[in-house]
Structures are given as structure tokens and as C-alpha cells.
Design a protein around this motif. Sequence first.
Motif, PDB file in Angstrom:
ATOM      1  N   GLU A  37       0.823  -1.206   0.000  1.00  0.00           N
ATOM      2  CA  GLU A  37       0.000   0.000   0.000  1.00  0.00           C
ATOM      3  C   GLU A  37       0.860   1.260   0.000  1.00  0.00           C
ATOM      4  OE1 GLU A  37      -2.382  -0.395   3.529  1.00  0.00           O
ATOM      5  OE2 GLU A  37      -3.683  -1.907   2.632  1.00  0.00           O
ATOM      6  N   LEU A  38       1.990   1.206   0.689  1.00  0.00           N
ATOM      7  CA  LEU A  38       2.851   2.374   0.847  1.00  0.00           C
ATOM      8  C   LEU A  38       4.030   2.402  -0.120  1.00  0.00           C
ATOM      9  CD1 LEU A  38       2.861   2.497   4.754  1.00  0.00           C
ATOM     10  CD2 LEU A  38       1.572   3.970   3.190  1.00  0.00           C
ATOM     11  N   ALA A  39       4.087   1.468  -1.061  1.00  0.00           N
ATOM     12  CA  ALA A  39       5.235   1.384  -1.970  1.00  0.00           C
ATOM     13  C   ALA A  39       5.515   2.723  -2.649  1.00  0.00           C
ATOM     14  CB  ALA A  39       5.009   0.289  -3.016  1.00  0.00           C
ATOM     15  N   GLY A  40       4.525   3.333  -3.240  1.00  0.00           N
ATOM     16  CA  GLY A  40       4.660   4.677  -3.780  1.00  0.00           C
ATOM     17  C   GLY A  40       5.340   4.840  -5.118  1.00  0.00           C
ATOM     18  N   THR A  41       6.152   3.876  -5.518  1.00  0.00           N
ATOM     19  CA  THR A  41       6.825   3.970  -6.815  1.00  0.00           C
ATOM     20  C   THR A  41       6.650   2.654  -7.564  1.00  0.00           C
ATOM     21  OG1 THR A  41       8.959   3.098  -6.064  1.00  0.00           O
ATOM     22  CG2 THR A  41       8.621   5.489  -5.852  1.00  0.00           C
ATOM     23  N   ALA A  42       6.823   2.730  -8.867  1.00  0.00           N
ATOM     24  CA  ALA A  42       6.719   1.526  -9.684  1.00  0.00           C
ATOM     25  C   ALA A  42       7.801   0.521  -9.287  1.00  0.00           C
ATOM     26  CB  ALA A  42       6.838   1.884 -11.162  1.00  0.00           C
ATOM     27  N   ALA A  43       9.011   1.015  -9.050  1.00  0.00           N
ATOM     28  CA  ALA A  43      10.124   0.112  -8.713  1.00  0.00           C
ATOM     29  C   ALA A  43       9.838  -0.668  -7.425  1.00  0.00           C
ATOM     30  CB  ALA A  43      11.421   0.899  -8.581  1.00  0.00           C
ATOM     31  N   ARG A  44       9.376   0.022  -6.395  1.00  0.00           N
ATOM     32  CA  ARG A  44       9.072  -0.660  -5.119  1.00  0.00           C
ATOM     33  C   ARG A  44       7.910  -1.628  -5.281  1.00  0.00           C
ATOM     34  NH1 ARG A  44       9.268   4.729  -1.996  1.00  0.00           N
ATOM     35  NH2 ARG A  44      11.487   4.997  -1.668  1.00  0.00           N
ATOM     36  N   ALA A  45       6.867  -1.190  -5.957  1.00  0.00           N
ATOM     37  CA  ALA A  45       5.695  -2.052  -6.156  1.00  0.00           C
ATOM     38  C   ALA A  45       6.079  -3.300  -6.946  1.00  0.00           C
ATOM     39  CB  ALA A  45       4.589  -1.289  -6.863  1.00  0.00           C
ATOM     40  N   GLU A  46       6.884  -3.122  -7.971  1.00  0.00           N
ATOM     41  CA  GLU A  46       7.301  -4.268  -8.779  1.00  0.00           C
ATOM     42  C   GLU A  46       8.220  -5.202  -8.006  1.00  0.00           C
ATOM     43  OE1 GLU A  46       8.690  -2.073 -12.182  1.00  0.00           O
ATOM     44  OE2 GLU A  46       6.685  -2.099 -13.112  1.00  0.00           O
ATOM     45  N   ARG A  47       9.079  -4.659  -7.140  1.00  0.00           N
ATOM     46  CA  ARG A  47       9.922  -5.516  -6.285  1.00  0.00           C
ATOM     47  C   ARG A  47       9.059  -6.367  -5.367  1.00  0.00           C
ATOM     48  NH1 ARG A  47      13.637  -1.251  -6.001  1.00  0.00           N
ATOM     49  NH2 ARG A  47      12.743  -0.486  -4.063  1.00  0.00           N
ATOM     50  N   ILE A  48       8.027  -5.753  -4.806  1.00  0.00           N
ATOM     51  CA  ILE A  48       7.137  -6.481  -3.899  1.00  0.00           C
ATOM     52  C   ILE A  48       6.382  -7.567  -4.641  1.00  0.00           C
ATOM     53  CG2 ILE A  48       5.052  -6.270  -2.476  1.00  0.00           C
ATOM     54  CD1 ILE A  48       6.159  -3.457  -1.652  1.00  0.00           C
ATOM     55  N   THR A  49       5.768  -7.224  -5.764  1.00  0.00           N
ATOM     56  CA  THR A  49       4.987  -8.227  -6.488  1.00  0.00           C
ATOM     57  C   THR A  49       5.882  -9.337  -7.030  1.00  0.00           C
ATOM     58  OG1 THR A  49       5.018  -6.901  -8.527  1.00  0.00           O
ATOM     59  CG2 THR A  49       3.095  -6.644  -7.071  1.00  0.00           C
ATOM     60  N   SER A  50       7.105  -8.992  -7.394  1.00  0.00           N
ATOM     61  CA  SER A  50       8.047 -10.012  -7.856  1.00  0.00           C
ATOM     62  C   SER A  50       8.432 -10.944  -6.704  1.00  0.00           C
ATOM     63  CB  SER A  50       9.289  -9.333  -8.439  1.00  0.00           C
ATOM     64  OG  SER A  50      10.231 -10.299  -8.831  1.00  0.00           O
TER      65      SER A  50
END
Length: 159
Positions: A37-50
Motif C-alpha cells: 500500500e505504501l510502496a509509492g513507486t513503480a520500482a518498489r511495487a514491482e519488487r514487492i509483487t516479484s
Amino acid sequence: MNRVAAATVVFGGYTAVMMRLDGRMRAAGGPGIIAFELAGTAARAERITSAWGPDGRRAARQSMWLDFGYMTSYGVLLGLLIDRRSRRQGRRAWLPVVAAVAVAADAVEGVALLRVLDGREVAVNARRARVAAISKFATIALSLGYAACPWPASGRTCR
């Protein structure tokens, strides 16, 4: 059973389900849903989903869809708690509407995160989800603070 007690039971049941899904995300190798929810950037969100892999992403998607019911459960409970405090202080009955602000922010967040999970405009939606999540958490915190112990308006202390 009174309304606050009933709303608390529903909220508690929903919380248990949501925590199980959060556990599945962690077991899949990534963080829980709040980090997403707090990722805030594409890079962080993609790291999490990966990091989650297919199982974690499936749990996250289920969590996002169930969150629409969860937000309703905490919104009702929060509204009832605010209403009870407001009435005890002789304040206007419109204050429980504040709980709707948290629910609305959570809805915006949920839609944005579902779009991130779908790979749609990840940067925009990750940023949108973060802003909405911060708004949600701040509104919930302020509402709970008010419901539990309002700031003294006329020199009175919490009762």
C-alpha cells in the motif's frame, strides 16, 4: 447485542481473514500488504509483487477484493465510535461522516493497487495508492484518538 459490539465482532472476523491473507503474502517471500500500500513507486511495487511470486500476488489480489468489505466493517465501527463520543459531548451528529473519508481513501487505494497488480500504469497507481493509504491511516488515527479521548475543548479532560 448493541451496535458497537456487533460492529466490533464483524470487524474482528474480517481482520482475521485479512491477516491470513497477509500471512500468505509473507510466506510467499515478500512483505505484507501494508508495504505494498505504501510502496509509492513503480520500482518498489514491482519488487514487492516479484518477491511475492504467483501465490503471493494471488493472496494480494484476494486481499484487495475483500478489502472492500473490510473497509465497510471498520468504517461502520469507526462511525459508531465517533457518534457515541460526539453524542456524549453534545456535539453535532454529522461527525461520524469523518469515518467515510477513511473508507473513501481506502477504496481509491484498493482500485489503484488492483491496477498495479494488473500491470496498468504502475507508477501512477502506486503513487495514488500511497497517497490514499496515508490519508486513510491518518484519518483512522485521528478518528480513533477522538473516539477514545477527545482533545479538551473547554478545559475538560477525557472521560
